[in-house]
Design an enzyme around this catalytic site. Structure first.
Site, PDB file in Angstrom:
ATOM      1  N   TYR A  30      79.961 -57.666  62.531  1.00  0.00           N
ATOM      2  CA  TYR A  30      80.353 -58.305  61.278  1.00  0.00           C
ATOM      3  C   TYR A  30      81.500 -59.299  61.480  1.00  0.00           C
ATOM      4  O   TYR A  30      82.031 -59.838  60.518  1.00  0.00           O
ATOM      5  CB  TYR A  30      80.782 -57.249  60.249  1.00  0.00           C
ATOM      6  CG  TYR A  30      79.666 -56.359  59.784  1.00  0.00           C
ATOM      7  CD1 TYR A  30      79.021 -55.499  60.661  1.00  0.00           C
ATOM      8  CD2 TYR A  30      79.264 -56.348  58.457  1.00  0.00           C
ATOM      9  CE1 TYR A  30      78.005 -54.674  60.253  1.00  0.00           C
ATOM     10  CE2 TYR A  30      78.244 -55.516  58.031  1.00  0.00           C
ATOM     11  CZ  TYR A  30      77.616 -54.681  58.936  1.00  0.00           C
ATOM     12  OH  TYR A  30      76.612 -53.863  58.519  1.00  0.00           O
ATOM     13  N   ASP A  46      71.427 -43.030  66.995  1.00  0.00           N
ATOM     14  CA  ASP A  46      70.053 -42.635  66.649  1.00  0.00           C
ATOM     15  C   ASP A  46      69.941 -41.115  66.521  1.00  0.00           C
ATOM     16  O   ASP A  46      69.417 -40.585  65.525  1.00  0.00           O
ATOM     17  CB  ASP A  46      69.059 -43.186  67.673  1.00  0.00           C
ATOM     18  CG  ASP A  46      69.514 -43.006  69.105  1.00  0.00           C
ATOM     19  OD1 ASP A  46      70.693 -42.663  69.348  1.00  0.00           O
ATOM     20  OD2 ASP A  46      68.683 -43.187  70.019  1.00  0.00           O
ATOM     21  N   LYS A 104      76.684 -46.181  70.575  1.00  0.00           N
ATOM     22  CA  LYS A 104      75.447 -46.284  71.360  1.00  0.00           C
ATOM     23  C   LYS A 104      75.872 -46.697  72.770  1.00  0.00           C
ATOM     24  O   LYS A 104      75.317 -47.633  73.373  1.00  0.00           O
ATOM     25  CB  LYS A 104      74.499 -47.300  70.699  1.00  0.00           C
ATOM     26  CG  LYS A 104      73.123 -47.352  71.311  1.00  0.00           C
ATOM     27  CD  LYS A 104      72.269 -46.128  71.034  1.00  0.00           C
ATOM     28  CE  LYS A 104      70.968 -46.214  71.819  1.00  0.00           C
ATOM     29  NZ  LYS A 104      70.120 -45.017  71.670  1.00  0.00           N
ATOM     30  N   ASP A 143      75.528 -44.917  54.526  1.00  0.00           N
ATOM     31  CA  ASP A 143      74.456 -44.982  53.521  1.00  0.00           C
ATOM     32  C   ASP A 143      73.569 -43.742  53.623  1.00  0.00           C
ATOM     33  O   ASP A 143      73.165 -43.166  52.606  1.00  0.00           O
ATOM     34  CB  ASP A 143      73.604 -46.238  53.711  1.00  0.00           C
ATOM     35  CG  ASP A 143      74.130 -47.418  52.903  1.00  0.00           C
ATOM     36  OD1 ASP A 143      75.328 -47.407  52.555  1.00  0.00           O
ATOM     37  OD2 ASP A 143      73.359 -48.355  52.630  1.00  0.00           O
ATOM     38  N   ASP A 195      78.228 -48.490  58.683  1.00  0.00           N
ATOM     39  CA  ASP A 195      77.506 -48.951  57.493  1.00  0.00           C
ATOM     40  C   ASP A 195      76.237 -48.104  57.327  1.00  0.00           C
ATOM     41  O   ASP A 195      75.930 -47.580  56.248  1.00  0.00           O
ATOM     42  CB  ASP A 195      77.156 -50.432  57.704  1.00  0.00           C
ATOM     43  CG  ASP A 195      76.710 -51.134  56.437  1.00  0.00           C
ATOM     44  OD1 ASP A 195      76.574 -50.465  55.408  1.00  0.00           O
ATOM     45  OD2 ASP A 195      76.481 -52.354  56.485  1.00  0.00           O
TER      46      ASP A 195
END
Ligand code: GGG
Length: 363
Positions: free
Chosen positions: A141, A235, A202, A263, A259
Site C-alpha cells: 500500500y 494462507d 509469507k 476482514d 487487511d
C-alpha cells in the site's frame, strides 16, 4: 470551549447514515466535544479531482481525532469516466483518501477488534475474541507503482526476467515500521491481559520483505517474555482462523495480509455490520466502521449502525473516556443479546434509526 475537537467525515453512500447514528450515541453519552464537518470521498473526486481536498487535511491538523464514515472507490477506467469533463485529461488519478490519510498523518496502527457478541445470529462461534494489528503505512500500500519497467530499474538483479509489459507494485517493509507495529501489538497484549501474539507473513516465499517483518516481530517478542509468541503463513492462517478462531488472541501483520485476515475475522463475528477500525498514530487517530459505502443502501435507513457505534466506542477509549466506552459496549452487547431489535443483515427488519434507539435506550 469543548474539551475535544472531532473531525466529522461522513463520506459516501451509507457513511452519512451510520455517522448520524454515531452522533445520536455521542450526544446521549454526553461527550464534551465539538464536531467539525469535513469533505471526503467520491463526490469530491468527481467534482474537484481530489477525494481528500487540502481543506480536509487542514481540518485534521486542527482536531484531536476524526470519525469517518465510508468512501466509494472504483476501478481506474470507471473513475476516469466519472471525472468532471472539465478536469479530464489534466492528469488527475484517483488515490484512496483513506490510504492517504493513514500515510500523511502516520497512523501506523490499524487496530481491528473482532469480538463475538453473544446472541448475534451471525456469529460463527460465540467465543471468538481476537484483535488484529495491521501495519497501516507500508507494504504493497506504499503506492509506489509503475506501468512498464522504468529504465532505472532495468539493471537491478532479476529484472532481465521481467517482460516490458509488466505492471509493478513495490512491497516495502522497513525494520522501523515492523518494529513499531510489533511493539504496539505486544504493549496492547500486556495492557489488556492477552496471552499470545501471532505474526502473519509469507516469509517462506516472499523471503526478503516478509522475512524482515517476521524477523523483527520475533526480536520484539523477546522483550515480552510474559506473552506467548507464534507465527503462521497467511494462507495457513486463514484456514486455521476458520477452524479454530477461539485459539487466536492478538494478531500482527503487514498491511495487505492484515487487511485480509481482519476482514476474515470480522466475518466470523457477524460481518460488515460489526467491524470497526482505529487508525492510530502517536498523536492522532481516525476511527471508522470497517465497511465500505454500500451505495445501493445509501439514505435508506437500512444499514446496520453497530460498526460505526463500535468505532465511537474505540474513539472514546482512545480519548481516555473509558467509563463512557465501557457503558457503550455494554449497551451494544445487551441490545444484541436481547435480540428484540435486529437489522436486515441480522435477519430482522429494524432500521438504522431503530437499532440506534435501542442501543441509546440502554445507555
Ligand atoms: N470505512 C471504510 C471504507 O470506507 N472502506 C472503503 C475503502 O476502503 N475504499 C477504498 C478507498 O479507500 O478508496
Amino acid at each position: 470551549m469543548a474539551k475535544y475537537r472531532v473531525a466529522w467525515l461522513p463520506g459516501d453512500g451509507v457513511g452519512p447514515d451510520v455517522l448520524a447514528a454515531a452522533r445520536v450515541v455521542l450526544d446521549r453519552i454526553g461527550l464534551d466535544a465539538e464536531y467539525l464537518p469535513g469533505d471526503v470521498g467520491w463526490e469530491f473526486w468527481r467534482r474537484e479531482g481530489d477525494a481528500l481536498p487540502a481543506r480536509t487535511i487542514e481540518l485534521l491538523g486542527n482536531t484531536d481525532c476524526a470519525l469517518f464514515g465510508a468512501v466509494t472507490s472504483k476501478t481506474k477506467s470507471a473513475a476516469e469516466e466519472e471525472l468532471d469533463p472539465r478536469l479530464q485529461g489534466k492528469g488527475f488519478s484517483y488515490r484512496s483518501p483513506l490510504v492517504r490519510v493513514r500515510q500523511l498523518l502516520d497512523l501506523f496502527v490499524c487496530l481491528r477488534p473482532c469480538k463475538a457478541f453473544p446472541g448475534n445470529p451471525l456469529n460463527y462461534r460465540d467465543d471468538t475474541d481476537l484483535v488484529v494489528f495491521r501495519e497501516n503505512t507500508e507494504d504493497l500500500y506504499a503506492g509506489i507503482e509503475f506501468n512498464g519497467v522504468p529504465e532505472e530499474m532495468k539493471l537491478l538483479p532479476g529484472m532481465d526476467r521481467v517482460p516490458p509489459d509488466a505492471a509493478i507494485s513495490l512491497k516495502i517493509n522497513t525494520r522501523g515500521g515492523s518494529k513499531r507495529i510489533a511493539r504496539a501489538a505486544f504493549e496492547y497484549a500486556r495492557k489488556h491481559g492477552r496471552r499470545r501474539v501471532t505474526c502473519v507473513h509469507k516469509a517462506n516465499v516472499v523471503r526478503v520483505s516478509d522475512g524482515l517483518f517476521l524477523d523483527t516481530v520475533h526480536q520484539v517478542a523477546h522483550e515480552y517474555p510474559d506473552i506467548a509468541f507464534d507465527n503462521a503463513a497467511v494462507d495457513a492462517m486463514c484456514m486455521s482462523m476458520i477452524r479454530h478462531p477461539q485459539n487466536y488472541d492478538v494478531i500482527v501483520a503487514p498491511n495487505l495480509y492484515g487487511d485480509i485476515v481482519s476482514d476474515l475475522a470480522t466475518q466470523l463475528v457477524g460481518g460488515l455490520g460489526f467491524g470497526c477500525t482505529g487508525n492510530i498514530g502517536k498523536h492522532y487517530a481516525l476511527f471508522e466502521p470497517s465497511h465500505g459505502s454500500a451505495p445501493k443502501y445509501a439514505g435508506q435507513n437500512k444499514a446496520n449502525p453497530i460498526a460505526a457505534i463500535l468505532a465511537v466506542r474505540m474513539m472514546l477509549e482512545w480519548l481516555g473516556e473509558t467509563d463512557k466506552a465501557a457503558r457503550l459496549e455494554a449497551a451494544v452487547a445487551d441490545t444484541i443479546h436481547e435480540g428484540q431489535v435486529r437489522t436486515h443483515d441480522m435477519g430482522g427488519s429494524a432500521t438504522t434509526q431503530e437499532m440506534t434507539q435501542a442501543i441509546v435506550a440502554r445507555l
